[in-house]
Design a protein around this motif. Structure first.
Motif, PDB file in Angstrom:
ATOM      1  N   SER A   1      19.936 -22.244  15.290  1.00  0.00           N
ATOM      2  CA  SER A   1      19.430 -21.329  14.265  1.00  0.00           C
ATOM      3  C   SER A   1      19.103 -22.153  13.033  1.00  0.00           C
ATOM      4  CB  SER A   1      20.475 -20.260  13.933  1.00  0.00           C
ATOM      5  OG  SER A   1      20.065 -19.459  12.839  1.00  0.00           O
ATOM      6  N   MET A   2      17.995 -21.828  12.359  1.00  0.00           N
ATOM      7  CA  MET A   2      17.597 -22.595  11.175  1.00  0.00           C
ATOM      8  C   MET A   2      17.227 -21.678  10.027  1.00  0.00           C
ATOM      9  SD  MET A   2      15.238 -25.728  12.545  1.00  0.00           S
ATOM     10  CE  MET A   2      15.905 -27.003  13.626  1.00  0.00           C
ATOM     11  N   SER A   3      17.526 -22.153   8.828  1.00  0.00           N
ATOM     12  CA  SER A   3      17.113 -21.437   7.623  1.00  0.00           C
ATOM     13  C   SER A   3      15.601 -21.454   7.510  1.00  0.00           C
ATOM     14  CB  SER A   3      17.703 -22.100   6.370  1.00  0.00           C
ATOM     15  OG  SER A   3      19.106 -22.102   6.394  1.00  0.00           O
ATOM     16  N   ARG A   4      15.070 -20.463   6.815  1.00  0.00           N
ATOM     17  CA  ARG A   4      13.646 -20.472   6.528  1.00  0.00           C
ATOM     18  C   ARG A   4      13.345 -21.558   5.498  1.00  0.00           C
ATOM     19  NH1 ARG A   4      13.525 -14.466   4.682  1.00  0.00           N
ATOM     20  NH2 ARG A   4      15.581 -15.201   4.008  1.00  0.00           N
ATOM     21  N   VAL A   5      12.095 -21.937   5.385  1.00  0.00           N
ATOM     22  CA  VAL A   5      11.703 -23.011   4.482  1.00  0.00           C
ATOM     23  C   VAL A   5      12.068 -22.643   3.043  1.00  0.00           C
ATOM     24  CG1 VAL A   5       9.768 -24.334   3.551  1.00  0.00           C
ATOM     25  CG2 VAL A   5       9.843 -23.763   5.990  1.00  0.00           C
ATOM     26  N   ALA A   6      12.773 -23.572   2.380  1.00  0.00           N
ATOM     27  CA  ALA A   6      13.141 -23.424   0.968  1.00  0.00           C
ATOM     28  C   ALA A   6      13.971 -22.169   0.699  1.00  0.00           C
ATOM     29  CB  ALA A   6      11.899 -23.431   0.089  1.00  0.00           C
TER      30      ALA A   6
ATOM     31  N   GLY B   1      34.729 -20.377  16.453  1.00  0.00           N
ATOM     32  CA  GLY B   1      33.850 -21.006  17.438  1.00  0.00           C
ATOM     33  C   GLY B   1      32.646 -20.176  17.825  1.00  0.00           C
ATOM     34  N   THR B   2      32.344 -19.111  17.067  1.00  0.00           N
ATOM     35  CA  THR B   2      31.175 -18.286  17.396  1.00  0.00           C
ATOM     36  C   THR B   2      30.012 -18.505  16.438  1.00  0.00           C
ATOM     37  OG1 THR B   2      32.084 -16.432  16.133  1.00  0.00           O
ATOM     38  CG2 THR B   2      32.557 -16.488  18.480  1.00  0.00           C
ATOM     39  N   LYS B   3      30.316 -18.961  15.212  1.00  0.00           N
ATOM     40  CA  LYS B   3      29.250 -19.226  14.236  1.00  0.00           C
ATOM     41  C   LYS B   3      29.613 -20.473  13.435  1.00  0.00           C
ATOM     42  CE  LYS B   3      27.963 -14.349  13.663  1.00  0.00           C
ATOM     43  NZ  LYS B   3      27.883 -13.207  12.705  1.00  0.00           N
ATOM     44  N   TRP B   4      28.798 -21.521  13.584  1.00  0.00           N
ATOM     45  CA  TRP B   4      29.011 -22.761  12.847  1.00  0.00           C
ATOM     46  C   TRP B   4      27.827 -23.034  11.931  1.00  0.00           C
ATOM     47  CZ3 TRP B   4      31.067 -26.712  17.077  1.00  0.00           C
ATOM     48  CH2 TRP B   4      32.392 -26.357  17.415  1.00  0.00           C
ATOM     49  N   LEU B   5      28.125 -23.490  10.727  1.00  0.00           N
ATOM     50  CA  LEU B   5      27.096 -23.916   9.784  1.00  0.00           C
ATOM     51  C   LEU B   5      27.240 -25.411   9.541  1.00  0.00           C
ATOM     52  CD1 LEU B   5      27.418 -21.145   7.017  1.00  0.00           C
ATOM     53  CD2 LEU B   5      26.126 -21.057   9.153  1.00  0.00           C
ATOM     54  N   THR B   6      26.137 -26.060   9.213  1.00  0.00           N
ATOM     55  CA  THR B   6      26.211 -27.494   8.961  1.00  0.00           C
ATOM     56  C   THR B   6      25.232 -27.896   7.874  1.00  0.00           C
ATOM     57  OG1 THR B   6      26.246 -29.682  10.035  1.00  0.00           O
ATOM     58  CG2 THR B   6      24.456 -28.176  10.652  1.00  0.00           C
ATOM     59  N   ASP B   7      25.509 -29.045   7.250  1.00  0.00           N
ATOM     60  CA  ASP B   7      24.633 -29.564   6.203  1.00  0.00           C
ATOM     61  C   ASP B   7      25.094 -30.968   5.837  1.00  0.00           C
ATOM     62  OD1 ASP B   7      22.545 -29.553   4.414  1.00  0.00           O
ATOM     63  OD2 ASP B   7      23.659 -28.567   2.807  1.00  0.00           O
ATOM     64  N   VAL B   8      24.255 -31.664   5.073  1.00  0.00           N
ATOM     65  CA  VAL B   8      24.576 -32.989   4.549  1.00  0.00           C
ATOM     66  C   VAL B   8      24.423 -32.935   3.041  1.00  0.00           C
ATOM     67  CG1 VAL B   8      23.939 -35.433   4.486  1.00  0.00           C
ATOM     68  CG2 VAL B   8      23.780 -34.153   6.633  1.00  0.00           C
TER      69      VAL B   8
ATOM     70  N   HIS C   1      23.931 -23.149  12.979  1.00  0.00           N
ATOM     71  CA  HIS C   1      22.915 -22.933  11.949  1.00  0.00           C
ATOM     72  C   HIS C   1      22.823 -24.110  10.985  1.00  0.00           C
ATOM     73  CE1 HIS C   1      20.264 -20.393   9.510  1.00  0.00           C
ATOM     74  NE2 HIS C   1      20.815 -20.997   8.473  1.00  0.00           N
ATOM     75  N   SER C   2      21.597 -24.461  10.634  1.00  0.00           N
ATOM     76  CA  SER C   2      21.356 -25.564   9.698  1.00  0.00           C
ATOM     77  C   SER C   2      20.095 -25.264   8.891  1.00  0.00           C
ATOM     78  CB  SER C   2      21.162 -26.878  10.467  1.00  0.00           C
ATOM     79  OG  SER C   2      19.937 -26.832  11.190  1.00  0.00           O
ATOM     80  N   ASP C   3      19.801 -26.143   7.951  1.00  0.00           N
ATOM     81  CA  ASP C   3      18.490 -26.067   7.307  1.00  0.00           C
ATOM     82  C   ASP C   3      17.483 -26.801   8.198  1.00  0.00           C
ATOM     83  OD1 ASP C   3      18.840 -28.809   6.931  1.00  0.00           O
ATOM     84  OD2 ASP C   3      19.394 -28.608   4.826  1.00  0.00           O
ATOM     85  N   ARG C   4      16.296 -27.085   7.670  1.00  0.00           N
ATOM     86  CA  ARG C   4      15.265 -27.741   8.475  1.00  0.00           C
ATOM     87  C   ARG C   4      15.163 -29.228   8.177  1.00  0.00           C
ATOM     88  NH1 ARG C   4      10.605 -23.659  10.301  1.00  0.00           N
ATOM     89  NH2 ARG C   4      11.892 -21.793  10.465  1.00  0.00           N
ATOM     90  N   GLY C   5      16.312 -29.841   7.887  1.00  0.00           N
ATOM     91  CA  GLY C   5      16.334 -31.283   7.683  1.00  0.00           C
ATOM     92  C   GLY C   5      15.886 -32.022   8.934  1.00  0.00           C
TER      93      GLY C   5
ATOM     94  N   PRO D   1       8.573 -31.381  11.253  1.00  0.00           N
ATOM     95  CA  PRO D   1       9.624 -31.205  12.265  1.00  0.00           C
ATOM     96  C   PRO D   1       9.100 -31.345  13.686  1.00  0.00           C
ATOM     97  CG  PRO D   1       8.929 -29.072  11.402  1.00  0.00           C
ATOM     98  CD  PRO D   1       8.200 -30.112  10.598  1.00  0.00           C
ATOM     99  N   GLU D   2       9.951 -31.921  14.557  1.00  0.00           N
ATOM    100  CA  GLU D   2       9.633 -31.970  15.988  1.00  0.00           C
ATOM    101  C   GLU D   2       9.987 -30.633  16.637  1.00  0.00           C
ATOM    102  OE1 GLU D   2      10.464 -36.724  16.814  1.00  0.00           O
ATOM    103  OE2 GLU D   2      11.886 -35.246  17.528  1.00  0.00           O
ATOM    104  N   ILE D   3      11.110 -30.067  16.223  1.00  0.00           N
ATOM    105  CA  ILE D   3      11.600 -28.807  16.789  1.00  0.00           C
ATOM    106  C   ILE D   3      11.965 -27.865  15.639  1.00  0.00           C
ATOM    107  CG2 ILE D   3      13.436 -27.711  18.149  1.00  0.00           C
ATOM    108  CD1 ILE D   3      11.648 -29.375  19.878  1.00  0.00           C
ATOM    109  N   THR D   4      11.584 -26.617  15.749  1.00  0.00           N
ATOM    110  CA  THR D   4      12.048 -25.619  14.785  1.00  0.00           C
ATOM    111  C   THR D   4      12.660 -24.451  15.560  1.00  0.00           C
ATOM    112  OG1 THR D   4       9.874 -24.539  14.727  1.00  0.00           O
ATOM    113  CG2 THR D   4      10.330 -26.207  13.035  1.00  0.00           C
ATOM    114  N   ALA D   5      13.505 -23.710  14.877  1.00  0.00           N
ATOM    115  CA  ALA D   5      14.160 -22.563  15.517  1.00  0.00           C
ATOM    116  C   ALA D   5      14.112 -21.376  14.579  1.00  0.00           C
ATOM    117  CB  ALA D   5      15.615 -22.915  15.853  1.00  0.00           C
ATOM    118  N   GLU D   6      14.240 -20.195  15.146  1.00  0.00           N
ATOM    119  CA  GLU D   6      14.270 -18.973  14.346  1.00  0.00           C
ATOM    120  C   GLU D   6      15.595 -18.884  13.592  1.00  0.00           C
ATOM    121  OE1 GLU D   6      11.808 -16.728  14.002  1.00  0.00           O
ATOM    122  OE2 GLU D   6      10.572 -18.078  15.217  1.00  0.00           O
ATOM    123  N   ASN D   7      15.604 -18.079  12.567  1.00  0.00           N
ATOM    124  CA  ASN D   7      16.828 -17.837  11.815  1.00  0.00           C
ATOM    125  C   ASN D   7      17.667 -16.793  12.563  1.00  0.00           C
ATOM    126  OD1 ASN D   7      18.813 -17.626   9.883  1.00  0.00           O
ATOM    127  ND2 ASN D   7      17.570 -16.480   8.424  1.00  0.00           N
TER     128      ASN D   7
END
Length: 238
Positions: A201-206, A113-120, A177-181, A95-101
């Motif tokens: 915000s990012m999920s922890r690894v795995a 509009g206060t908490k958004w989650l995303t994924d593919v 919030h997302s995973d670390r894709g 990763p180029e950038i990581t963020a805390e959970n």
């Protein structure tokens, strides 16, 4: 009868006690529930597992039955959800950038509009072809804020999904919030978040559970709209 009782190894008194016993209220209620469960199962083409079956019966018939009872009765009827489980494919990246959970599994939200989650997620069509669906989900009402389907799982897919959401709700500044894709750890994506005042915000690894509601949405979406059909072309899938 005495010989039969002797063969199976039970006292005659037990047999007569069983024969003369009165049916309990629970047993009577179970006999009512069994055809209701069978009808609901057939109505939804076998999609419903015991948890969804419990919710459907309670809502439709104003009941308050327990999921354990439904689980037992579906076992008697030999009914199981036809939906297949999602396969998790994790490809490690640098990763180029990581963020805390930041979200920290706090999935409760009362304000849109206060908490958004995303994924593919990946979907297949034809013989070997693949398509990718990117989406953003709001935790307050579990609605999909924006989505984009494409041929490639790349930065453009994720960036377009984000841009559509931001144009639709320009004043929203949610925890995002997302995973670390690789798309979400991209510097350009971090700049998009910073420019719009959103908190990354990012999920922890795995740890898929850190993005649990998004994973649950994919599971329901695929079970009800994807797994039970066959798509020969991209246009059909789209």
């Amino acid at each position: 009868m005495s010989q039969l009782c002797e063969i199976v190894g039970i006292p005659r008194s037990s047999y007569y006690k069983w024969r003369n016993r009165k049916e309990s209220e629970n047993e009577k209620f179970n006999k009512v529930l069994l055809p209701m469960i069978k009808c609901a199962y057939e109505e939804k083409n076998g999609i419903l597992g015991y948890r969804q079956m419990t919710m459907k019966l309670n809502r439709q018939f104003h009941l308050s039955i327990n999921h354990k009872r439904v689980y037992r009765l579906m076992g008697i009827l030999e009914l199981k959800s036809v939906c297949r489980k999602k396969k998790e494919n994790y490809v490690p990246t640098t990763p180029e950038i990581t963020a805390e959970n930041v979200l920290n599994r706090d999935f409760k939200s009362l304000v849109f509009g206060t908490k958004w989650l995303t994924d593919v997620t990946e979907m297949k069509y034809g013989l070997q072809s693949k398509a990718y669906l990117s989406a953003i989900l709001d935790l307050s009402d579990k609605s999909i804020v924006s989505f984009v389907i494409g041929h490639s799982n790349n930065n453009e897919l994720v960036f377009r999904t984000f841009d559509i959401a931001h144009r639709a709700y320009p004043n929203a500044k949610p925890i995002f919030h997302s995973d670390r894709g690789f798309q979400y750890t991209n510097k350009m994506f971090k700049k998009k978040l910073d420019d719009t005042g959103m908190t990354q915000s990012m999920s922890r690894v795995a740890r898929c559970i850190d993005n649990g509601p998004m994973e649950s949405f994919w599971g329901m979406f695929k079970s009800e709209m994807y797994y039970l059909q066959k798509f020969n072309t991209y246009e059909e899938l789209e």
